[in-house]
Design a protein around this motif. Structure first.
Motif, PDB file in Angstrom:
ATOM      1  N   PHE A 182       1.127  -1.470  -2.545  1.00  0.00           N
ATOM      2  CA  PHE A 182       0.944  -0.768  -3.809  1.00  0.00           C
ATOM      3  C   PHE A 182       0.946  -1.763  -4.964  1.00  0.00           C
ATOM      4  CE2 PHE A 182       2.417   1.791  -7.425  1.00  0.00           C
ATOM      5  CZ  PHE A 182       1.565   2.861  -7.343  1.00  0.00           C
ATOM      6  N   LEU A 183       1.881  -2.716  -4.934  1.00  0.00           N
ATOM      7  CA  LEU A 183       1.953  -3.726  -5.983  1.00  0.00           C
ATOM      8  C   LEU A 183       0.704  -4.598  -6.007  1.00  0.00           C
ATOM      9  CD1 LEU A 183       5.688  -4.791  -5.759  1.00  0.00           C
ATOM     10  CD2 LEU A 183       4.576  -3.545  -7.620  1.00  0.00           C
ATOM     11  N   LYS A 184       0.183  -4.947  -4.838  1.00  0.00           N
ATOM     12  CA  LYS A 184      -1.038  -5.765  -4.770  1.00  0.00           C
ATOM     13  C   LYS A 184      -2.229  -5.018  -5.360  1.00  0.00           C
ATOM     14  CE  LYS A 184       0.396  -8.388  -0.759  1.00  0.00           C
ATOM     15  NZ  LYS A 184       0.253  -8.568   0.691  1.00  0.00           N
TER      16      LYS A 184
ATOM     17  N   GLY B 200      -3.366   1.564   2.807  1.00  0.00           N
ATOM     18  CA  GLY B 200      -2.169   1.061   3.468  1.00  0.00           C
ATOM     19  C   GLY B 200      -1.423   2.110   4.248  1.00  0.00           C
ATOM     20  N   ASN B 201      -2.000   3.276   4.395  1.00  0.00           N
ATOM     21  CA  ASN B 201      -1.314   4.407   4.999  1.00  0.00           C
ATOM     22  C   ASN B 201      -1.695   4.538   6.471  1.00  0.00           C
ATOM     23  OD1 ASN B 201       0.212   6.696   5.238  1.00  0.00           O
ATOM     24  ND2 ASN B 201      -1.198   8.024   4.157  1.00  0.00           N
ATOM     25  N   SER B 202      -1.446   3.499   7.262  1.00  0.00           N
ATOM     26  CA  SER B 202      -1.873   3.516   8.654  1.00  0.00           C
ATOM     27  C   SER B 202      -0.969   4.356   9.545  1.00  0.00           C
ATOM     28  CB  SER B 202      -1.957   2.091   9.204  1.00  0.00           C
ATOM     29  OG  SER B 202      -0.692   1.478   9.117  1.00  0.00           O
TER      30      SER B 202
ATOM     31  N   SER C  85     -16.189   1.221   2.380  1.00  0.00           N
ATOM     32  CA  SER C  85     -15.642   0.085   1.650  1.00  0.00           C
ATOM     33  C   SER C  85     -16.137   0.072   0.213  1.00  0.00           C
ATOM     34  CB  SER C  85     -15.984  -1.228   2.355  1.00  0.00           C
ATOM     35  OG  SER C  85     -17.363  -1.471   2.316  1.00  0.00           O
ATOM     36  N   MET C  86     -17.383   0.502  -0.022  1.00  0.00           N
ATOM     37  CA  MET C  86     -17.857   0.585  -1.402  1.00  0.00           C
ATOM     38  C   MET C  86     -17.026   1.610  -2.160  1.00  0.00           C
ATOM     39  SD  MET C  86     -22.015   0.104  -1.078  1.00  0.00           S
ATOM     40  CE  MET C  86     -22.258   1.735  -1.609  1.00  0.00           C
ATOM     41  N   SER C  87     -16.758   2.740  -1.517  1.00  0.00           N
ATOM     42  CA  SER C  87     -15.962   3.781  -2.146  1.00  0.00           C
ATOM     43  C   SER C  87     -14.537   3.291  -2.386  1.00  0.00           C
ATOM     44  CB  SER C  87     -15.951   5.021  -1.248  1.00  0.00           C
ATOM     45  OG  SER C  87     -15.019   5.946  -1.715  1.00  0.00           O
ATOM     46  N   THR C  88     -13.989   2.557  -1.428  1.00  0.00           N
ATOM     47  CA  THR C  88     -12.647   2.028  -1.551  1.00  0.00           C
ATOM     48  C   THR C  88     -12.566   0.999  -2.664  1.00  0.00           C
ATOM     49  OG1 THR C  88     -12.246   2.418   0.790  1.00  0.00           O
ATOM     50  CG2 THR C  88     -10.766   0.899  -0.303  1.00  0.00           C
ATOM     51  N   ASP C  89     -13.565   0.138  -2.766  1.00  0.00           N
ATOM     52  CA  ASP C  89     -13.584  -0.854  -3.843  1.00  0.00           C
ATOM     53  C   ASP C  89     -13.634  -0.177  -5.207  1.00  0.00           C
ATOM     54  OD1 ASP C  89     -13.461  -2.923  -2.029  1.00  0.00           O
ATOM     55  OD2 ASP C  89     -15.611  -3.341  -2.084  1.00  0.00           O
ATOM     56  N   ALA C  90     -14.443   0.851  -5.319  1.00  0.00           N
ATOM     57  CA  ALA C  90     -14.527   1.587  -6.584  1.00  0.00           C
ATOM     58  C   ALA C  90     -13.201   2.277  -6.889  1.00  0.00           C
ATOM     59  CB  ALA C  90     -15.662   2.608  -6.527  1.00  0.00           C
ATOM     60  N   ALA C  91     -12.567   2.826  -5.861  1.00  0.00           N
ATOM     61  CA  ALA C  91     -11.270   3.492  -6.057  1.00  0.00           C
ATOM     62  C   ALA C  91     -10.206   2.489  -6.483  1.00  0.00           C
ATOM     63  CB  ALA C  91     -10.850   4.202  -4.772  1.00  0.00           C
ATOM     64  N   LYS C  92     -10.213   1.299  -5.865  1.00  0.00           N
ATOM     65  CA  LYS C  92      -9.240   0.272  -6.257  1.00  0.00           C
ATOM     66  C   LYS C  92      -9.440  -0.132  -7.711  1.00  0.00           C
ATOM     67  CE  LYS C  92      -9.689  -2.964  -3.111  1.00  0.00           C
ATOM     68  NZ  LYS C  92      -9.564  -3.983  -2.048  1.00  0.00           N
TER      69      LYS C  92
ATOM     70  N   ASP D   7     -11.029   9.254  -5.002  1.00  0.00           N
ATOM     71  CA  ASP D   7     -10.419   7.963  -5.321  1.00  0.00           C
ATOM     72  C   ASP D   7      -8.957   7.924  -4.860  1.00  0.00           C
ATOM     73  OD1 ASP D   7     -12.730   6.947  -6.444  1.00  0.00           O
ATOM     74  OD2 ASP D   7     -12.158   7.481  -8.492  1.00  0.00           O
ATOM     75  N   ILE D   8      -8.253   9.014  -5.042  1.00  0.00           N
ATOM     76  CA  ILE D   8      -6.861   9.081  -4.580  1.00  0.00           C
ATOM     77  C   ILE D   8      -6.813   8.936  -3.065  1.00  0.00           C
ATOM     78  CG2 ILE D   8      -4.832  10.582  -4.341  1.00  0.00           C
ATOM     79  CD1 ILE D   8      -5.559  11.716  -7.133  1.00  0.00           C
ATOM     80  N   LYS D   9      -7.686   9.651  -2.364  1.00  0.00           N
ATOM     81  CA  LYS D   9      -7.740   9.560  -0.904  1.00  0.00           C
ATOM     82  C   LYS D   9      -8.089   8.147  -0.456  1.00  0.00           C
ATOM     83  CE  LYS D   9      -7.086  13.938   0.148  1.00  0.00           C
ATOM     84  NZ  LYS D   9      -5.876  14.389   0.767  1.00  0.00           N
ATOM     85  N   ALA D  10      -9.028   7.498  -1.152  1.00  0.00           N
ATOM     86  CA  ALA D  10      -9.425   6.138  -0.792  1.00  0.00           C
ATOM     87  C   ALA D  10      -8.275   5.159  -1.003  1.00  0.00           C
ATOM     88  CB  ALA D  10     -10.652   5.707  -1.593  1.00  0.00           C
ATOM     89  N   VAL D  11      -7.553   5.292  -2.108  1.00  0.00           N
ATOM     90  CA  VAL D  11      -6.401   4.421  -2.367  1.00  0.00           C
ATOM     91  C   VAL D  11      -5.335   4.652  -1.296  1.00  0.00           C
ATOM     92  CG1 VAL D  11      -4.462   4.014  -3.939  1.00  0.00           C
ATOM     93  CG2 VAL D  11      -6.788   4.129  -4.836  1.00  0.00           C
ATOM     94  N   MET D  12      -5.084   5.892  -0.946  1.00  0.00           N
ATOM     95  CA  MET D  12      -4.073   6.188   0.075  1.00  0.00           C
ATOM     96  C   MET D  12      -4.478   5.641   1.436  1.00  0.00           C
ATOM     97  SD  MET D  12      -1.466   7.503  -1.328  1.00  0.00           S
ATOM     98  CE  MET D  12      -0.575   7.762   0.202  1.00  0.00           C
TER      99      MET D  12
END
Length: 112
Positions: free
Chosen positions: A107-109, A95-97, A21-28, A87-92
């Motif tokens: 994506f818009l959010k 929502g890519n369930s 989640s830390m990595s995901t937050d940084a990626a976002k 970062d690309i992997k974390a962003v993907m």
């Protein structure tokens, strides 16, 4: 079994999800920064919502309602953005369930 778990060092009980989640937050945040710069450079006199609509229209090449990793990479390349692979992997992963990609609404959010 319980005894072997209790005999492990404390750090082995840490949840990898917290690191994710830390990595995901940084990626976002990196993702938002990329599009903020793109907006500042190209849409200075337009509403942010206009830029978001244009980005979705340009990114969702097959109009299936999802942004695939390939579509995201193409978009980043087209706007001259540089994002790290992780970062690309974390962003993907946000929502890519189901493997289709990130839904356009998610994506818009991410851009907000």
């Amino acid at each position: 079994m319980l005894r072997s778990v209790l005999s492990r060092p404390v750090w082995m009980h840490a949840r990898p999800l917290a690191l994710r989640s830390m990595s995901t937050d940084a990626a976002k945040q990196t993702f938002r920064d990329v599009f903020k710069k793109y907006y500042d450079d190209n849409y200075r006199n337009a509403l942010f919502s206009r830029m978001k609509k244009d980005v979705i229209r340009a990114t969702d090449a097959n109009s299936d309602g999802f942004i695939s990793e390939e579509e995201l990479r193409a978009l980043l390349g087209n706007i001259g953005a540089n994002m790290e692979e992780n970062d690309i992997k974390a962003v993907m992963s946000l929502g890519n369930s189901d493997g289709k990609g990130i839904p356009n609404t998610t994506f818009l959010k991410l851009l907000d």
